[in-house]
Design a protein around this motif. Structure first.
Motif, PDB file in Angstrom:
ATOM      1  N   ILE A  14     -25.803  53.941 -42.123  1.00  0.00           N
ATOM      2  CA  ILE A  14     -27.044  53.490 -41.500  1.00  0.00           C
ATOM      3  C   ILE A  14     -26.942  52.019 -41.135  1.00  0.00           C
ATOM      4  O   ILE A  14     -27.305  51.595 -40.028  1.00  0.00           O
ATOM      5  N   MET A  15     -26.368  51.231 -42.060  1.00  0.00           N
ATOM      6  CA  MET A  15     -26.179  49.801 -41.790  1.00  0.00           C
ATOM      7  C   MET A  15     -25.328  49.599 -40.539  1.00  0.00           C
ATOM      8  O   MET A  15     -25.629  48.808 -39.633  1.00  0.00           O
ATOM      9  N   ALA A  17     -24.781  51.685 -38.066  1.00  0.00           N
ATOM     10  CA  ALA A  17     -25.491  52.125 -36.868  1.00  0.00           C
ATOM     11  C   ALA A  17     -26.504  51.082 -36.440  1.00  0.00           C
ATOM     12  O   ALA A  17     -26.637  50.777 -35.231  1.00  0.00           O
ATOM     13  N   CYS A  18     -27.214  50.494 -37.421  1.00  0.00           N
ATOM     14  CA  CYS A  18     -28.163  49.436 -37.099  1.00  0.00           C
ATOM     15  C   CYS A  18     -27.450  48.280 -36.427  1.00  0.00           C
ATOM     16  O   CYS A  18     -27.921  47.700 -35.433  1.00  0.00           O
ATOM     17  N   GLY A  19     -26.262  47.934 -36.981  1.00  0.00           N
ATOM     18  CA  GLY A  19     -25.481  46.835 -36.392  1.00  0.00           C
ATOM     19  C   GLY A  19     -25.120  47.126 -34.945  1.00  0.00           C
ATOM     20  O   GLY A  19     -25.308  46.292 -34.057  1.00  0.00           O
ATOM     21  N   TYR A  21     -26.539  49.208 -32.871  1.00  0.00           N
ATOM     22  CA  TYR A  21     -27.748  49.211 -32.055  1.00  0.00           C
ATOM     23  C   TYR A  21     -28.171  47.800 -31.708  1.00  0.00           C
ATOM     24  O   TYR A  21     -28.426  47.464 -30.550  1.00  0.00           O
ATOM     25  N   GLY A  22     -28.178  46.953 -32.758  1.00  0.00           N
ATOM     26  CA  GLY A  22     -28.572  45.558 -32.534  1.00  0.00           C
ATOM     27  C   GLY A  22     -27.624  44.855 -31.578  1.00  0.00           C
ATOM     28  O   GLY A  22     -28.042  44.142 -30.669  1.00  0.00           O
ATOM     29  N   THR A  25     -28.393  46.057 -27.944  1.00  0.00           N
ATOM     30  CA  THR A  25     -29.708  45.853 -27.353  1.00  0.00           C
ATOM     31  C   THR A  25     -30.200  44.407 -27.409  1.00  0.00           C
ATOM     32  O   THR A  25     -30.966  43.996 -26.539  1.00  0.00           O
ATOM     33  N   ARG A  26     -29.820  43.656 -28.426  1.00  0.00           N
ATOM     34  CA  ARG A  26     -30.351  42.299 -28.530  1.00  0.00           C
ATOM     35  C   ARG A  26     -29.858  41.414 -27.406  1.00  0.00           C
ATOM     36  O   ARG A  26     -28.724  41.585 -26.926  1.00  0.00           O
ATOM     37  N   SER A  35     -26.187  41.179 -36.070  1.00  0.00           N
ATOM     38  CA  SER A  35     -25.791  42.584 -35.973  1.00  0.00           C
ATOM     39  C   SER A  35     -24.316  42.743 -36.278  1.00  0.00           C
ATOM     40  O   SER A  35     -23.887  43.690 -36.965  1.00  0.00           O
ATOM     41  N   LEU A  38     -23.777  42.604 -39.868  1.00  0.00           N
ATOM     42  CA  LEU A  38     -24.236  43.850 -40.480  1.00  0.00           C
ATOM     43  C   LEU A  38     -23.122  44.897 -40.423  1.00  0.00           C
ATOM     44  O   LEU A  38     -22.808  45.569 -41.413  1.00  0.00           O
ATOM     45  N   SER A  42     -21.060  46.503 -43.575  1.00  0.00           N
ATOM     46  CA  SER A  42     -21.021  47.936 -43.865  1.00  0.00           C
ATOM     47  C   SER A  42     -19.574  48.395 -44.035  1.00  0.00           C
ATOM     48  O   SER A  42     -19.269  49.208 -44.904  1.00  0.00           O
TER      49      SER A  42
END
Lengths: 103, 645
Positions: A14-15, A17-19, A21-22, A25-26, A35, A38, A42
């Motif tokens: 999850i970490m 994937a968040c990275g 994504y960030g 998109t950021r 990100s 992150l 992970s």
């Protein structure tokens, strides 16, 4: 309750994937950097998990993680320095506007 | 034989060319002129020495018993393309070569001297002398060639020098187009010659003239081809006809004559040297050089006779109607060279021991002298009245006595009046023609009559007729000594050259031939024809009258056609522009532009369109790349999972 390897790996995934994504998109350079950290963390976590569950008698994974954390700190410092310099020169840290060196 | 003189004969003109060409601009006109004249004078003396040695020393290298031999002075390997294909460079001395050495150097020397006066003060004076030297070198190299390939190379070199000299006034558009025309037409003819050389050398693995003309060789060729024919001619005939094509181009035979009248755009001394006396007879020389080969099969010789006879009549008729005096002389040159060609064409060993060959060479010699004289005289006239047209002249005999008398001698010589040189050579030629067939004999006698007529028409229109009123403002006078001296000397030569025992020196097989004039059968009729023609010209043109107009009105169509040179130029224009350019070339151009270029353009356009479309993908934005990378990874993972499951 007995913790299994999967219960560690899922938060790590999850970490990561968040990275990702960030990172995609950021637009803010600092946020992208966070990100990136992150994702790195992970991966570090994965090293530790695999070491702990698959090769309990050894420490290579742990130590590799320690090295990675150290190098990541240096790299972050470098990245922050670049971001600050960019900010100083164009007063912006929006990644879509930093196109001066394109082509 | 000592090598020094032959080498020097070739080396001096080329050295002069290099010196004047490279350093000419730093020299004064006077120095350049003196250098050129001295160089050519030395060459002339050397050439005379060599020719005298050859003919009169009695050296066993040159003569055995009464037969004159061909002697190779030196012959070294020049270009070795392959072990079999070797081109030599050498110096072949034989009767016609020795004769040509004398003719070329004499005329060239006088033209050098004459140009000193004629070209005085012209821009590019040094360049002119440099090109004259280049021409002399090329022409000397041509006549001394030991093999046909060396001859071909020098043949092209004389073409280049002719091109350069015709286009000497490179700012005059007509001179530029005339030089281009001369170059293209003769080059077109030389293509035929090259093919002929290749055909010949394919069957006879040698270029050497002596080996080519050795007895027995041609029969071997005919045997090796097994009597194969193409359109009724054997290999040998075709090779010889193709080689003669090159000669047709250089010697301005119909239908490749169109360049010579236009070549008169060059300075007059150039016309005298190149387009009257030396270069244009190269075709005659070529045939004479390979004469034993031509004798093997008479078809090629018949072809030469036919082309020559038609050309002679055509040029003589046209010469009767031209206005520009240099053009009259140009057509007269074409006609006289055609005379030589016919004479070569009718030469057979069984007819007066091959008299035609000797007569042709004799006429080449005498014609070179009197035609150079006439051209130089025309140059003096143009120098005096600043126009090429006889309409700007008339009544000049009182103003220019030297030019008048020398020109008259030239006219008498070309008309074939006893005892001027033209009479003797023309008589021998006609005698050979009558020996071959009465038809060609009568035909050529008629042409000889026309020659006398148009020359005296020109003479009377220039020196008698009606005095031009323009002279009151600008009194014409004789040319300076540099120009008058060559006129006087050449006139003197034209008076006495006929008495040279030419038959003792030059014959087709080296054996002496004793010239005897056939007074009753040939000489008297041709003399009478010439005299009648001269009388007719006298009646028509001595004083201003309306007879010429009336004569023109008898056959207006013929007169107009002759005045327009029977529309040969127009025919060529039609063929080249309307047919070749418009139909053939434009369709090829369309194919090239739309099919060949179109294919290539289509490739480029498709590539360009594609790259424009997809170039947005390379945005430089890392985030987009990561996105695509992620998608790719996910897709790959999905495919892998699907494949495993």
């Amino acid at each position: 309750m007995n913790l299994t390897m999967l219960m560690y790996l899922i938060p790590s995934l999850i970490m990561f994937a968040c990275g990702v994504y960030g990172f995609i998109t950021r637009k803010n350079l600092i946020a992208i950097l966070i990100s990136l950290e992150l994702m790195l963390n992970s991966v570090d976590l994965n090293f530790v998990i695999f070491n702990r569950f698959l090769f309990p008698g050894q420490l290579e994974g742990m130590f590799f993680t320690l090295f990675a954390i150290g190098i990541a700190a240096a790299e972050t410092a470098l990245a922050i320095a670049i971001v600050i310099n960019i900010y100083r020169s164009i007063k912006k840290i929006d990644v879509s506007e930093i196109t001066k060196m394109k082509f | 034989m000592d090598l020094t003189l032959p080498i020097l004969i070739l080396a001096i003109p080329i050295t002069m060319f290099l010196i004047l060409g490279l350093f000419g601009m730093k020299m004064s006109h006077k120095l350049a002129g003196i250098l050129g004249i001295l160089g050519m004078g030395t060459t002339m003396v050397l050439a005379y020495t060599v020719a005298f040695d050859y003919f009169f020393s009695g050296n066993s290298l040159f003569i055995s018993g009464s037969e004159r031999l061909q002697h190779t002075v030196f012959d070294v390997t020049w270009l070795q393309f392959s072990p079999r294909l070797v081109v030599n460079f050498g110096f072949l001395l034989d009767p016609i070569c020795a004769m040509m050495l004398v003719v070329i150097t004499t005329i060239s020397f006088f033209v050098h001297l004459y140009s000193w006066g004629y070209m005085e003060g012209e821009k590019g004076f040094q360049r002119f002398y440099a090109f004259l030297s280049l021409f002399s070198f090329s022409m000397l190299g041509l006549v001394v060639a030991t093999n046909i390939f060396q001859m071909y190379i020098f043949w092209e070199l004389v073409g280049v020098s002719s091109y350069l000299l015709i286009g000497f006034y490179y700012k005059t558009p007509s001179a530029v187009s005339a030089s281009k025309k001369a170059f293209i037409v003769t080059r077109f003819a030389d293509l035929g010659m090259l093919i002929g050389i290749l055909v010949l050398s394919f069957y006879m693995p040698t270029f050497n003239f002596i080996e080519l003309t050795a007895p027995g060789q041609p029969q071997a060729v005919l045997a090796s081809t097994g009597g194969a024919t193409f359109l009724g001619g054997s290999v040998l005939t075709w090779a010889l006809v193709l080689i003669f094509t090159g000669g047709m181009g250089k010697s301005a035979m119909l239908p490749l004559h169109i360049w010579l009248p236009d070549a008169m755009e060059g300075p007059t001394p150039v016309s005298a040297l190149i387009h009257a006396a030396t270069m244009v007879v190269a075709g005659v020389y070529l045939v004479a050089r390979m004469f034993p080969l031509y004798l093997m099969e008479y078809q090629a010789l018949d072809f030469i006779t036919f082309i020559g006879a038609i050309t002679a009549l055509y040029a003589a008729v046209v010469a009767c109607t031209q206005v520009d005096i240099k053009r009259v002389l140009a057509f007269s040159t074409i006609s006289q060279i055609a005379f030589m060609m016919v004479s070569l064409g009718v030469a057979r060993p069984e007819i007066h021991e091959g008299l035609g060959y000797m007569a042709s060479m004799f006429h080449l010699f005498t014609h070179a002298m009197f035609k150079a004289l006439l051209f130089l005289g025309a140059g003096a006239l143009i120098h005096a009245v600043h126009s090429n047209d006889y309409t700007a002249m008339g009544g000049l005999r009182k103003y220019m006595p030297i030019t008048h008398w020398t020109f008259l001698i030239g006219c008498l010589a070309i008309a074939g009046i006893y005892p001027f040189s033209g009479f003797f050579s023309k008589d021998e030629m006609l005698s050979a023609m009558y020996g071959y067939s009465t038809f060609w004999g009568v035909w050529m006698t008629f042409v000889a009559g026309l020659t006398a007529f148009y020359m005296f028409r020109l003479y009377y229109l220039i020196f008698w007729w009606d005095e031009n009123p323009h002279y009151k403002h600008h009194r014409p006078h004789d040319a300076p000594w540099q120009m008058s001296l060559p006129l006087i000397i050449l006139a003197a030569v034209s008076c006495v050259a006929g008495f040279i025992p030419f038959g003792e020196l030059i014959t087709w097989n080296g054996e002496p031939y004793h010239i005897h004039i056939e007074w009753v059968k040939v000489a008297i009729p041709s003399l009478c024809t010439a005299v009648v023609a001269i009388l007719l010209a006298t009646v028509m043109y001595r004083k201003k009258n309306s007879l010429p107009d009336k004569a023109a009105a008898i056959w207006p169509g013929l007169w107009r056609a002759a005045h327009h040179r029977f529309y040969w130029d127009e025919i060529y224009m039609f063929i080249t522009h309307k047919i070749i350019f418009n139909v053939i070339c434009s369709s090829i151009a369309w194919f090239d532009r739309h099919i060949i270029d179109g294919t290539m353009d289509a490739f480029a356009k498709v590539t360009q369109k594609t790259s424009y479309t997809i170039r947005g993908m390379q945005s430089g934005s890392i985030q987009t790349y990561v996105w695509w990378y992620l998608m790719g990874a996910v897709a790959l993972a999905a495919i892998t999972c699907w494949a495993i499951l």
